[in-house]
Design an enzyme around this catalytic site. Structure first.
Site, mmCIF file in Angstrom:
data_model
loop_
_atom_site.group_PDB
_atom_site.id
_atom_site.type_symbol
_atom_site.label_atom_id
_atom_site.label_comp_id
_atom_site.label_asym_id
_atom_site.label_seq_id
_atom_site.Cartn_x
_atom_site.Cartn_y
_atom_site.Cartn_z
ATOM 1 N N HIS A 1 0.866 -1.188 0.000
ATOM 2 C CA HIS A 1 0.000 0.000 0.000
ATOM 3 C C HIS A 1 0.900 1.236 0.000
ATOM 4 O O HIS A 1 1.638 1.462 0.950
ATOM 5 C CB HIS A 1 -0.920 0.008 1.218
ATOM 6 C CG HIS A 1 -2.075 -0.941 1.080
ATOM 7 N ND1 HIS A 1 -3.346 -0.654 1.485
ATOM 8 C CD2 HIS A 1 -2.134 -2.186 0.557
ATOM 9 C CE1 HIS A 1 -4.148 -1.674 1.228
ATOM 10 N NE2 HIS A 1 -3.428 -2.620 0.669
ATOM 11 N N TYR B 1 -9.084 5.543 7.238
ATOM 12 C CA TYR B 1 -9.219 5.888 8.661
ATOM 13 C C TYR B 1 -10.189 7.064 8.717
ATOM 14 O O TYR B 1 -9.895 8.133 8.164
ATOM 15 C CB TYR B 1 -7.885 6.329 9.250
ATOM 16 C CG TYR B 1 -6.887 5.201 9.463
ATOM 17 C CD1 TYR B 1 -6.767 4.565 10.691
ATOM 18 C CD2 TYR B 1 -6.044 4.777 8.432
ATOM 19 C CE1 TYR B 1 -5.849 3.543 10.908
ATOM 20 C CE2 TYR B 1 -5.117 3.748 8.636
ATOM 21 C CZ TYR B 1 -5.028 3.146 9.870
ATOM 22 O OH TYR B 1 -4.121 2.139 10.076
ATOM 23 N N PRO C 1 -4.544 0.213 19.138
ATOM 24 C CA PRO C 1 -4.364 -0.326 17.781
ATOM 25 C C PRO C 1 -4.304 0.704 16.651
ATOM 26 O O PRO C 1 -3.844 0.364 15.558
ATOM 27 C CB PRO C 1 -5.576 -1.253 17.598
ATOM 28 C CG PRO C 1 -6.584 -0.799 18.582
ATOM 29 C CD PRO C 1 -5.825 -0.205 19.734
ATOM 30 N N LYS D 1 0.837 -0.314 15.226
ATOM 31 C CA LYS D 1 2.262 -0.302 15.573
ATOM 32 C C LYS D 1 2.714 -1.551 16.353
ATOM 33 O O LYS D 1 3.926 -1.806 16.440
ATOM 34 C CB LYS D 1 2.583 0.948 16.420
ATOM 35 C CG LYS D 1 2.699 2.213 15.593
ATOM 36 C CD LYS D 1 4.045 2.323 14.918
ATOM 37 C CE LYS D 1 4.108 3.384 13.845
ATOM 38 N NZ LYS D 1 4.093 2.868 12.477
ATOM 39 N N TYR E 1 3.674 6.593 10.280
ATOM 40 C CA TYR E 1 2.851 5.422 9.950
ATOM 41 C C TYR E 1 3.684 4.334 9.282
ATOM 42 O O TYR E 1 3.531 3.146 9.586
ATOM 43 C CB TYR E 1 1.700 5.854 9.036
ATOM 44 C CG TYR E 1 0.651 4.780 8.806
ATOM 45 C CD1 TYR E 1 -0.440 4.646 9.662
ATOM 46 C CD2 TYR E 1 0.747 3.900 7.735
ATOM 47 C CE1 TYR E 1 -1.395 3.670 9.461
ATOM 48 C CE2 TYR E 1 -0.212 2.923 7.523
ATOM 49 C CZ TYR E 1 -1.285 2.816 8.389
ATOM 50 O OH TYR E 1 -2.237 1.844 8.195
HETATM 51 C C1 DHB Z 1 -5.569 -3.127 10.775
HETATM 52 C C2 DHB Z 1 -5.524 -2.864 12.138
HETATM 53 C C3 DHB Z 1 -5.099 -1.643 12.585
HETATM 54 O O1 DHB Z 1 -5.035 -1.382 13.909
HETATM 55 C C4 DHB Z 1 -4.698 -0.669 11.692
HETATM 56 O O2 DHB Z 1 -4.293 0.534 12.168
HETATM 57 C C5 DHB Z 1 -4.729 -0.930 10.341
HETATM 58 C C6 DHB Z 1 -5.172 -2.165 9.885
HETATM 59 C C7 DHB Z 1 -6.058 -4.463 10.278
HETATM 60 O O3 DHB Z 1 -6.425 -5.290 11.103
HETATM 61 O O4 DHB Z 1 -6.077 -4.666 9.066
#
Ligand code: DHB
Length: 408
Positions: A77, A206, A298, A302, A403
């Site tokens: 990505h 997001y 989450p 990270k 990121y």
């Molecule tokens: C996923 C989980 C995340 O916490 C994130 O920031 C991006 C993707 C996932 O499970 O695909």
């Protein structure tokens, strides 16, 4: 019954990605390791975890030659989409910082590493019970446990590495007088679903709105992963499929926004949010890596990436320690042992990156979530913050650099 005893350089408590990667990389340097894990291989393989890998994490998988399917089955990505009240902005990682991320689920990273370790004949015990770690302040630390066949066992080592996850028993062995537990909790959680549908968009989205946060992630052409902000006490069964998709669609925006692709939901879970750091990450003959030493919320995915960053720092420090030990005259069993300087350096160096990632995960969480009793000022202020990120290449580059993972 007498315990069956094995002797290795390094005993590893916890057979998740951090423990297995450590074991494999130590073996490449002629350092022997044995791993124990309380869960079965199948349970870990089928537990949903985050799916985004930083470029440095992917390089570690490729360079370790463990036969990982990340490059064949994962997806690169080159950017991601941030959405606020239905208005979307793309952050172009490649143009901004020249790095991508890969979508490849953490449970598949685990499976690749576990298969590699087993193929290479590495010692691993799944589904163990009664785990205890003894003598970390001595020259002869040891792990005792009962294996899946009810056999009492013991692993004697020069060093114990605790990669036993966010509820780590290893970190509690660091005495309270020398350990600081940095901890905060959040007043919300994520409701995560897996559904059988095609991808909604080519990249992750997001999103924030007055209803809070949602994330549209992916798994493959036919299964997708999505999350939305919920109360930590939410019962996953209290939400119908239609209510879940309607809610996520509203966060994305109903007019002119992205049209969510819907399909049967095959998994629902509520994920807790917390930030935790254990300082130091080493004491005596014990070192912690991954979630055992720190937990991030989450947002930004990270967790695993930070665990692998620990491993990158840890491996040369362990090699230095073991090399020095081999050069020294053999000491006496059970002698008191100070924390070696190489392991103190591991803790200091690893914690610098841990705190950068803690900051990013905390910041991104607050940027993208709604506080329980927030007033219109807070939402409007957050929009100002969002515009400061998306509205200039400097703001975008801050997001992209964090990121995709800062270069070491
Ligand atoms: C996923 C989980 C995340 O916490 C994130 O920031 C991006 C993707 C996932 O499970 O695909």
């Amino acid at each position: 019954m007498t315990a069956h005893t094995t002797r290795v350089d390094v005993g590893i408590v916890g057979g998740g990605p951090a423990g297995l990667m450590t074991a494999l990389l130590l073996k490449r340097r002629g350092i022997s390791a044995a791993v124990i894990e309380t869960r079965t291989k199948d349970t870990i393989h089928h537990t949903q975890r985050a799916g985004i890998l930083e470029a440095a994490t992917v390089s570690m998988l490729v360079d370790a030659e463990v036969g990982s399917r990340v490059l064949t089955e994962g997806h690169e990505h080159e950017g991601t989409v941030l959405s606020f009240d239905g208005e979307q902005h793309r952050i172009d990682f490649q143009a901004l910082v020249g790095r991508s991320v890969w979508l490849y689920p953490q449970n598949e990273v685990f499976f690749d590493l576990a298969n590699a370790w087993e193929r290479e004949g590495g010692e691993i015990h799944w589904a163990v019970t009664d785990t205890q770690v003894h003598g970390i302040e001595t020259t002869s630390p040891r792990i005792s446990f009962t294996d899946a066949h009810a056999q009492a066992r013991s692993i004697e080592a020069d060093l114990i590495i605790g990669t036993d996850g966010s509820r780590s028993m290893c970190r509690r062995l660091i005495p309270e007088e020398v350990r600081t537990d940095h901890f905060i909790s959040y007043p919300f959680a994520w409701f995560g679903i897996l559904c059988e549908a095609p991808p909604t968009a080519p990249e992750l989205i997001y999103a924030n709105s007055e209803l809070g946060f949602a994330l549209i992630s992916q798994r493959n052409e036919t299964v997708q992963r999505m999350y939305f902000q919920c109360d930590p006490d939410t019962d996953p069964d209290s939400w119908s499929e239609d209510a879940i998709f309607d809610h996520i669609q509203q966060v994305l925006g109903t007019e002119g926004g992205v049209q969510l692709k819907r399909g049967p939901i095959i998994d629902k879970t509520v994920l807790p949010f917390r930030s935790y750091v254990c300082d130091p990450l080493s004491h005596g003959r014990l070192a912690l890596a991954g979630d055992a030493g720190h937990t991030v919320p989450p947002t930004g995915a990270k967790g695993l990436n930070l665990a692998f960053a620990d491993v990158r720092v840890l491996i040369p420090c362990v090699e230095e320690f073991i090399t020095e030990l081999r050069a020294d005259a053999p000491g006496h069993e059970g002698e008191a042992a100070e924390t070696p300087e190489s392991l103190r350096r591991y803790s200091r160096t690893a914690l610098d990156r841990v705190w950068k990632a803690q900051n990013f995960s905390y910041w991104a969480t607050n940027l993208l979530h709604r506080q329980p009793d927030e007033n219109p000022f807070t939402h409007r202020r957050r929009r100002g913050e969002f515009d400061a990120i998306t509205g200039s290449v400097h703001g975008q580059a801050y997001f992209a650099d964090s990121y995709t993972g800062w270069s070491d």
